[in-house]
Design an enzyme around this catalytic site. Structure first.
Site, PDB file in Angstrom:
ATOM      1  N   ARG A 111       0.823  -1.216   0.000  1.00  0.00           N
ATOM      2  CA  ARG A 111       0.000   0.000   0.000  1.00  0.00           C
ATOM      3  C   ARG A 111       0.861   1.272   0.000  1.00  0.00           C
ATOM      4  NH1 ARG A 111      -3.361  -3.508  -0.207  1.00  0.00           N
ATOM      5  NH2 ARG A 111      -5.022  -4.227   1.102  1.00  0.00           N
ATOM      6  N   GLN A 112       2.046   1.138  -0.601  1.00  0.00           N
ATOM      7  CA  GLN A 112       2.946   2.287  -0.692  1.00  0.00           C
ATOM      8  C   GLN A 112       3.390   2.548  -2.129  1.00  0.00           C
ATOM      9  OE1 GLN A 112       5.894   2.661   2.437  1.00  0.00           O
ATOM     10  NE2 GLN A 112       4.899   0.980   3.550  1.00  0.00           N
ATOM     11  N   GLY A 113       2.696   1.948  -3.099  1.00  0.00           N
ATOM     12  CA  GLY A 113       2.975   2.215  -4.496  1.00  0.00           C
ATOM     13  C   GLY A 113       3.987   1.293  -5.155  1.00  0.00           C
ATOM     14  N   ALA A 115       3.754  -2.040  -5.904  1.00  0.00           N
ATOM     15  CA  ALA A 115       3.136  -2.874  -6.945  1.00  0.00           C
ATOM     16  C   ALA A 115       2.789  -2.039  -8.171  1.00  0.00           C
ATOM     17  CB  ALA A 115       1.894  -3.581  -6.399  1.00  0.00           C
ATOM     18  N   TYR A 149      -5.188  -3.517 -10.086  1.00  0.00           N
ATOM     19  CA  TYR A 149      -5.185  -3.779 -11.525  1.00  0.00           C
ATOM     20  C   TYR A 149      -6.227  -2.923 -12.249  1.00  0.00           C
ATOM     21  CZ  TYR A 149      -2.408  -7.856 -10.116  1.00  0.00           C
ATOM     22  OH  TYR A 149      -1.451  -8.686  -9.579  1.00  0.00           O
TER      23      TYR A 149
END
Length: 181
Positions: A111-113, A115, A149
């Site tokens: 949740r920190q960018g 991915a 996605y």
């Protein structure tokens, strides 16, 4: 998250599995400096195997790094032993279609960018390889991954039935698609 390094590991798979011999696979790695003052690096270092630590590079002056995310780009018409197969393109699938696999991010870095950064980089690498259609499989009830996605433009193309997935003893999955431009 700042100071993320994205590394490309490019290879053509050669081995005992004949289906992979015709695929081009590029692995991407997201890494951050192994800094004791960085809570993400500290937590990831505690949670993960030492093999996820990249050594310092004295030539470039790069400090030791911790791998916090990975994904593979598999260029080819189908993933070996995969039943959920993309439909597009209808011609030239071997070079114009790719599948993302092994998408993972360390718990401490979620949740920190990370991915999203890996996905965006993967799309650019795939475009440079001539890929026009990107696919990714996602577990049916993994809403966090589906949101990621979808936010990047992937749309559901097909899905497994519950009975089919159960027969294969795995969770039900969706196949998402994005046309790269």
């Amino acid at each position: 998250m700042t100071n993320i390094t994205l590394l490309h590991l490019s290879c053509c798979c050669i081995g005992l599995e004949p289906d992979y011999q015709q695929m081009k696979v590029v692995g991407l790695i997201a890494a951050i400096p192994d800094d004791p003052d960085c809570p993400v690096a500290t937590q990831a270092g505690r949670e993960m195997d030492l093999s996820t630590k990249l050594p310092a590079d004295p030539v470039t002056g790069t400090p030791p790094q911790i791998v916090i995310g990975t994904l593979d780009i598999n260029q080819g018409s189908v993933l070996p032993a995969e039943e959920l197969v993309g439909r597009l393109p209808t011609e030239g699938q071997a070079t114009r279609r790719a599948y993302l696999s092994n998408v993972c991010v360390a718990t401490a870095a979620r949740r920190q960018g990370v991915a999203a950064a890996l996905m965006i980089e993967a799309e650019q690498v795939a475009l440079d390889m001539g890929v026009q259609h990107m696919y990714v499989h996602v577990i049916y009830d993994n809403t966090a991954a589906q949101r990621l996605y979808n936010s990047l433009g992937y749309e559901q193309e097909t899905e497994e039935t519950e009975s089919f997935a159960r027969a294969l003893r795995r969770p039900r999955r969706l196949l998402l698609h994005k046309q790269l431009t």
